[in-house]
Design a protein around this motif. Sequence first.
Motif, PDB file in Angstrom:
ATOM      1  N   ASP A 138       0.913  -1.247   0.148  1.00  0.00           N
ATOM      2  CA  ASP A 138       0.006   0.101   0.027  1.00  0.00           C
ATOM      3  C   ASP A 138       0.700   1.160   0.001  1.00  0.00           C
ATOM      4  OD1 ASP A 138       1.123  -0.632   2.510  1.00  0.00           O
ATOM      5  OD2 ASP A 138      -1.023   0.000   3.671  1.00  0.00           O
ATOM      6  N   LEU A 139       2.073   1.190  -0.210  1.00  0.00           N
ATOM      7  CA  LEU A 139       3.068   2.304  -0.209  1.00  0.00           C
ATOM      8  C   LEU A 139       3.970   2.443  -1.334  1.00  0.00           C
ATOM      9  CD1 LEU A 139       4.517   2.554   3.445  1.00  0.00           C
ATOM     10  CD2 LEU A 139       2.861   4.138   2.283  1.00  0.00           C
ATOM     11  N   ARG A 140       3.634   1.400  -2.517  1.00  0.00           N
ATOM     12  CA  ARG A 140       4.431   1.269  -3.689  1.00  0.00           C
ATOM     13  C   ARG A 140       3.688   2.557  -4.353  1.00  0.00           C
ATOM     14  NH1 ARG A 140       4.649  -5.143  -4.533  1.00  0.00           N
ATOM     15  NH2 ARG A 140       5.351  -5.558  -2.530  1.00  0.00           N
ATOM     16  N   TRP A 141       3.967   3.680  -4.152  1.00  0.00           N
ATOM     17  CA  TRP A 141       3.379   4.848  -5.013  1.00  0.00           C
ATOM     18  C   TRP A 141       4.391   5.200  -6.047  1.00  0.00           C
ATOM     19  CZ3 TRP A 141       2.233   7.758   0.126  1.00  0.00           C
ATOM     20  CH2 TRP A 141       1.226   7.121   0.718  1.00  0.00           C
ATOM     21  N   ASN A 142       3.927   5.603  -7.093  1.00  0.00           N
ATOM     22  CA  ASN A 142       4.619   6.430  -8.566  1.00  0.00           C
ATOM     23  C   ASN A 142       4.965   7.421  -8.010  1.00  0.00           C
ATOM     24  OD1 ASN A 142       6.361   6.142 -10.491  1.00  0.00           O
ATOM     25  ND2 ASN A 142       4.748   6.446 -11.978  1.00  0.00           N
ATOM     26  N   ALA A 143       5.431   8.112  -6.768  1.00  0.00           N
ATOM     27  CA  ALA A 143       5.590   9.396  -6.567  1.00  0.00           C
ATOM     28  C   ALA A 143       6.947   9.465  -5.639  1.00  0.00           C
ATOM     29  CB  ALA A 143       4.542   9.758  -5.650  1.00  0.00           C
ATOM     30  N   ALA A 144       7.430  10.697  -5.738  1.00  0.00           N
ATOM     31  CA  ALA A 144       8.753  10.893  -4.833  1.00  0.00           C
ATOM     32  C   ALA A 144       7.673  11.446  -3.461  1.00  0.00           C
ATOM     33  CB  ALA A 144       9.303  11.879  -5.266  1.00  0.00           C
ATOM     34  N   THR A 145       7.629  10.600  -2.465  1.00  0.00           N
ATOM     35  CA  THR A 145       6.903  10.817  -1.336  1.00  0.00           C
ATOM     36  C   THR A 145       7.763  11.411  -0.073  1.00  0.00           C
ATOM     37  OG1 THR A 145       5.556   9.009  -2.199  1.00  0.00           O
ATOM     38  CG2 THR A 145       5.004   9.777   0.122  1.00  0.00           C
TER      39      THR A 145
ATOM     40  N   LYS B  18      10.448  17.235  13.690  1.00  0.00           N
ATOM     41  CA  LYS B  18      11.974  16.989  13.713  1.00  0.00           C
ATOM     42  C   LYS B  18      12.606  15.646  12.783  1.00  0.00           C
ATOM     43  CE  LYS B  18      14.130  19.610  17.209  1.00  0.00           C
ATOM     44  NZ  LYS B  18      15.217  19.481  17.926  1.00  0.00           N
ATOM     45  N   CYS B  19      11.681  15.204  12.102  1.00  0.00           N
ATOM     46  CA  CYS B  19      12.007  14.168  11.269  1.00  0.00           C
ATOM     47  C   CYS B  19      11.270  14.186   9.803  1.00  0.00           C
ATOM     48  CB  CYS B  19      11.671  12.746  12.062  1.00  0.00           C
ATOM     49  SG  CYS B  19       9.974  12.270  12.344  1.00  0.00           S
ATOM     50  N   HIS B  20      11.745  13.425   8.942  1.00  0.00           N
ATOM     51  CA  HIS B  20      10.950  13.176   7.761  1.00  0.00           C
ATOM     52  C   HIS B  20      11.409  11.708   6.940  1.00  0.00           C
ATOM     53  CE1 HIS B  20      14.139  15.439   5.722  1.00  0.00           C
ATOM     54  NE2 HIS B  20      13.815  14.784   4.697  1.00  0.00           N
ATOM     55  N   ILE B  21      10.597  11.109   6.128  1.00  0.00           N
ATOM     56  CA  ILE B  21      11.103  10.193   5.481  1.00  0.00           C
ATOM     57  C   ILE B  21      10.723  10.403   4.069  1.00  0.00           C
ATOM     58  CG2 ILE B  21      10.250   7.676   5.084  1.00  0.00           C
ATOM     59  CD1 ILE B  21       9.371   7.589   8.055  1.00  0.00           C
ATOM     60  N   VAL B  22      11.441   9.933   2.976  1.00  0.00           N
ATOM     61  CA  VAL B  22      11.216  10.146   1.728  1.00  0.00           C
ATOM     62  C   VAL B  22      11.277   8.947   0.999  1.00  0.00           C
ATOM     63  CG1 VAL B  22      12.320  11.020  -0.448  1.00  0.00           C
ATOM     64  CG2 VAL B  22      12.221  12.446   1.512  1.00  0.00           C
ATOM     65  N   HIS B  23      10.630   8.353   0.084  1.00  0.00           N
ATOM     66  CA  HIS B  23      10.595   6.972  -0.680  1.00  0.00           C
ATOM     67  C   HIS B  23      10.176   7.178  -2.151  1.00  0.00           C
ATOM     68  CE1 HIS B  23       6.364   6.168  -0.204  1.00  0.00           C
ATOM     69  NE2 HIS B  23       6.624   6.343   1.132  1.00  0.00           N
ATOM     70  N   TYR B  24      10.714   6.467  -2.929  1.00  0.00           N
ATOM     71  CA  TYR B  24      10.573   6.728  -4.476  1.00  0.00           C
ATOM     72  C   TYR B  24      11.118   5.359  -5.038  1.00  0.00           C
ATOM     73  CZ  TYR B  24      15.095   9.315  -4.671  1.00  0.00           C
ATOM     74  OH  TYR B  24      16.067   9.826  -4.507  1.00  0.00           O
ATOM     75  N   PRO B  25      10.522   4.837  -6.298  1.00  0.00           N
ATOM     76  CA  PRO B  25      10.940   3.718  -7.001  1.00  0.00           C
ATOM     77  C   PRO B  25      11.945   4.131  -7.917  1.00  0.00           C
ATOM     78  CG  PRO B  25       9.156   4.675  -8.087  1.00  0.00           C
ATOM     79  CD  PRO B  25       9.400   5.521  -6.868  1.00  0.00           C
ATOM     80  N   LEU B  26      12.989   3.091  -7.963  1.00  0.00           N
ATOM     81  CA  LEU B  26      14.099   3.262  -8.912  1.00  0.00           C
ATOM     82  C   LEU B  26      14.558   2.232  -9.866  1.00  0.00           C
ATOM     83  CD1 LEU B  26      16.916   4.057  -6.357  1.00  0.00           C
ATOM     84  CD2 LEU B  26      16.163   5.624  -7.782  1.00  0.00           C
ATOM     85  N   SER B  27      15.440   2.465 -10.742  1.00  0.00           N
ATOM     86  CA  SER B  27      15.969   1.373 -11.592  1.00  0.00           C
ATOM     87  C   SER B  27      14.712   0.581 -12.316  1.00  0.00           C
ATOM     88  CB  SER B  27      16.819   0.490 -11.118  1.00  0.00           C
ATOM     89  OG  SER B  27      18.125   1.212 -10.454  1.00  0.00           O
ATOM     90  N   GLY B  28      13.999   1.109 -13.009  1.00  0.00           N
ATOM     91  CA  GLY B  28      12.877   0.261 -13.839  1.00  0.00           C
ATOM     92  C   GLY B  28      11.893  -0.371 -12.771  1.00  0.00           C
ATOM     93  N   TRP B  29      11.646   0.386 -11.634  1.00  0.00           N
ATOM     94  CA  TRP B  29      10.684  -0.313 -10.606  1.00  0.00           C
ATOM     95  C   TRP B  29      11.111  -1.518  -9.969  1.00  0.00           C
ATOM     96  CZ3 TRP B  29       6.476   0.893  -7.565  1.00  0.00           C
ATOM     97  CH2 TRP B  29       5.836   1.885  -7.694  1.00  0.00           C
TER      98      TRP B  29
END
Length: 399
Positions: free
Chosen positions: A196-203, A209-220
């Motif tokens: 439920d977090l496999r979003w096609n986004a830079a999230t 005082k904190c943050h989390i970034v995720h995004y897909p790479l290398s042809g998903w």
Amino acid sequence: MTAPIVIAGGGIGGLTAALGLAQKGYRSLVLEKAPELGEIGAGIQLGPNAFHAFDWLGVGDAARKMAVYIDSLRLMDAMDATEIVQIPLGNDFRKRFGNPYAVVHRGDLHGVFLKACRDHELIELRTDAEVVDYDQDGSSVSAILANGERIAGSMLIGADGLWSNIRKRVIGDGAPRVSGHTTYRSVIPVEQMPEDLRWNAATLWAGPKCHIVHYPLSGWKLFNLVVTYHNDAPEPVAGKPVEKDEVRRGFEHIADLPRSIIDMGENWKLWVLCDREPAANWIDGRVALLGDAAHPMLQYMAQGACMAMEDSVALAHEMAAHDGDAGRALPAYQERRRLRTARVQLQSRFLGDHVYHPAGAHAELRNAYMRARTADDWYDAIQWIYGGTGLKDGAEAIG
Ligand SMILES: Cc1cc2nc3c(=O)[nH]c(=O)nc-3n(C[C@H](O)[C@H](O)[C@H](O)COP(=O)(O)OP(=O)(O)OC[C@H]3O[C@@H](n4cnc5c(N)ncnc54)[C@H](O)[C@@H]3O)c2cc1C
């Protein structure tokens, strides 16, 4: 034959400087201190301004093939797991800024630059070559290596990163500023990312005082995880392996969903982030700084590498415009780049304080302000950075 332009550092800044100069017919020698040329295994975000630069550097097609084209930039509230805003990156965005927004594996991107450099007859690459100092007279400059060897050049470009030796001589402003923000990075196979977090986004999940970034790479095939905790860490650190429990510690106060992302990561590595105040001057005669050596910044605008590429294009452009005369080309290069990069340095800090890390009423204000804006409002706000190439306040195409 005239002496080559010597470039200290074979990162994204150094390689793109060599490519840009070669596009205008200038020969260069890149001196890299590491035994091999390469990049760390993590992701990088690329705004449309990076794609403008790729084309000017002659690697547009190859770089475009490596990228994952995401649908949006998505900002989430890490305390209640609600969406704050989503900036669409579809056709309207591409039409407005002339290029896409994408994410790419650093190794893939560096590989594109490296191949282009190796294939170009005007570029020579040398490893195990740490530049520790330089001296110059009216007609040439010598890079001095750690082993005492002297290498003559017509100019010296210091693209030697955050801890630049060349900057020590050109500016001499001491060690970089330690931000007290600790970043942990991990890259995982896509199957390991909660479905439920496999979003096609830079999230980006923003919490106190904190943050989390995720995004897909290398042809998903992969997901890039970058989590940051403002823990007032006092010392600079780069790439130290750490246990998952240490990463979890800064995120105990946020909602379960974003916190679960940390559990998915493995082989976490730690960086304590540094930047600097914008500098008034980056040149000393035939010597100039470029990329992080000139304007190191926090990663919060995802623009450090993009700025290094823009620097490279601007440097090449000014060299050609001034017939390779360092005395005129380098000041013109600096003037084109100084205020734009200063703005990114300062705005990156601002984003950390007011968007990524606020708490309580400060965070409520962020959410209310950001939710009230339309996609067009966002496009207007980012026009200065994505709308151009960094030449003439970002409004002019590079000719
Ligand atoms: C967590 C994080 C996330 C980021 N995300 C993004 C992003 O999404 N988008 C983006 O655009 N930017 C991002 N950045 C910023 C980006 O990584 C840097 O701005 C960029 O890599 C700078 O490139 P550079 O070539 O100037 O310096 P570096 O990458 O530091 O390269 C310097 C090179 O010079 C070599 N060297 C050093 N000293 C010497 C010497 N004395 N002699 C010879 N060689 C030397 C080094 O070994 C290295 O190869 C991020 C940074 C961090 C920390």
